[in-house]
Scaffold this motif. Structure first.
Motif, short mmCIF file in Angstrom:
data_model
loop_
_atom_site.label_atom_id
_atom_site.label_comp_id
_atom_site.label_asym_id
_atom_site.label_seq_id
_atom_site.Cartn_x
_atom_site.Cartn_y
_atom_site.Cartn_z
N GLY A 43 0.81 -1.22 0.00
CA GLY A 43 0.00 0.00 0.00
C GLY A 43 0.84 1.26 0.00
O GLY A 43 1.78 1.40 -0.78
N ASP A 44 0.49 2.17 0.89
CA ASP A 44 1.17 3.46 0.99
C ASP A 44 2.64 3.35 1.39
O ASP A 44 3.39 4.30 1.21
N GLU A 45 3.02 2.21 1.96
CA GLU A 45 4.43 2.06 2.35
C GLU A 45 5.35 2.20 1.15
O GLU A 45 6.41 2.81 1.25
N LYS A 46 4.95 1.63 0.03
CA LYS A 46 5.77 1.75 -1.17
C LYS A 46 5.83 3.19 -1.64
O LYS A 46 6.87 3.67 -2.09
N THR A 47 4.71 3.90 -1.48
CA THR A 47 4.67 5.31 -1.86
C THR A 47 5.61 6.14 -1.01
O THR A 47 6.19 7.11 -1.48
N MET A 48 5.79 5.75 0.24
CA MET A 48 6.72 6.46 1.13
C MET A 48 8.17 6.02 0.89
O MET A 48 9.09 6.82 0.95
N PHE A 67 8.75 13.89 -9.91
CA PHE A 67 7.99 14.86 -9.13
C PHE A 67 8.39 14.80 -7.67
O PHE A 67 8.58 13.72 -7.10
N LEU A 68 8.50 15.97 -7.05
CA LEU A 68 8.79 16.07 -5.63
C LEU A 68 7.62 15.51 -4.84
O LEU A 68 6.46 15.80 -5.14
N TYR A 69 7.88 14.71 -3.82
CA TYR A 69 6.84 14.15 -2.96
C TYR A 69 6.82 14.98 -1.68
O TYR A 69 7.68 14.84 -0.80
#
Length: 188
Positions: A43-48, A67-69
């Protein structure tokens, strides 16, 4: 309503209270660190992890697209540092969240002293230590545990300001909340 009272947090906690508090923190820490790296990122872990990995390698928290996160930048730096020190792994990516989850237990006890008698404050602290939602947040490389811990830290600082009248506590509380709000920049 009789369980809540205006307590005097300046009164030192008794020895039994401190021993029970230490046991609660220890149990909460064991629960949060148990199997921390046993499951792959999801989930979001990969996004982080992607911008944290870019930060580790290139110095900026960018996504692979370039893109800057901008979300939870403080956590991204903590994750990158953890991966630098311990190596790139699920465990390293989740370590800052687990440490923050343990800090939440401590801050709950500190903030709870403002309104709860010692036995009820210990009960609140124990509930936070074993609540499945808080455990799950502390075992994932996501920003939610940081936001909740930041709110608890804000409360502890505001109560310290209320108790002492020292402006430094109020300034620290405002800075704390500004940092904590950064963890949910996109949702505000």
């Amino acid at each position: 309503a009789s369980l809540f009272e205006d307590t005097d947090p300046r009164i030192r906690a008794g020895r039994l209270t401190l021993v029970l508090f230490a046991l609660i923190v220890a149990a909460g820490a064991v629960i949060r660190f148990w199997g921390l790296g046993n499951v792959g990122l999801h989930g979001d872990e990969k996004t982080m992890a992607l911008p944290a990995l870019h930060l580790l390698r290139y110095g900026t928290p960018d996504m692979p697209s370039g893109f800057l996160y901008p979300r939870a930048v403080a956590q991204l730096y903590l994750m990158a540092e953890s991966a630098r020190v311990f190596g790139v792994s699920e465990w390293a990516w989740r370590l800052p969240s687990a440490v923050c989850g343990v800090l939440l237990i401590v801050l709950t006890f500190i903030a709870g002293r403002r309104f709860l008698a010692p036995r009820w404050n210990l009960a609140l602290t124990a509930a936070v230590a074993v609540l499945p939602g808080f455990i799950a947040d502390a075992q994932t490389a996501r920003m939610y545990v940081f936001l909740v811990t930041g709110v608890a830290g804000f409360m502890a600082l505001v109560f310290a300001w209320e108790r002492t009248g020292r402006t430094a506590f109020l300034v620290a509380a405002v800075i704390e909340m500004a940092v904590s709000l950064e963890f949910h920049t996109l949702s505000i």
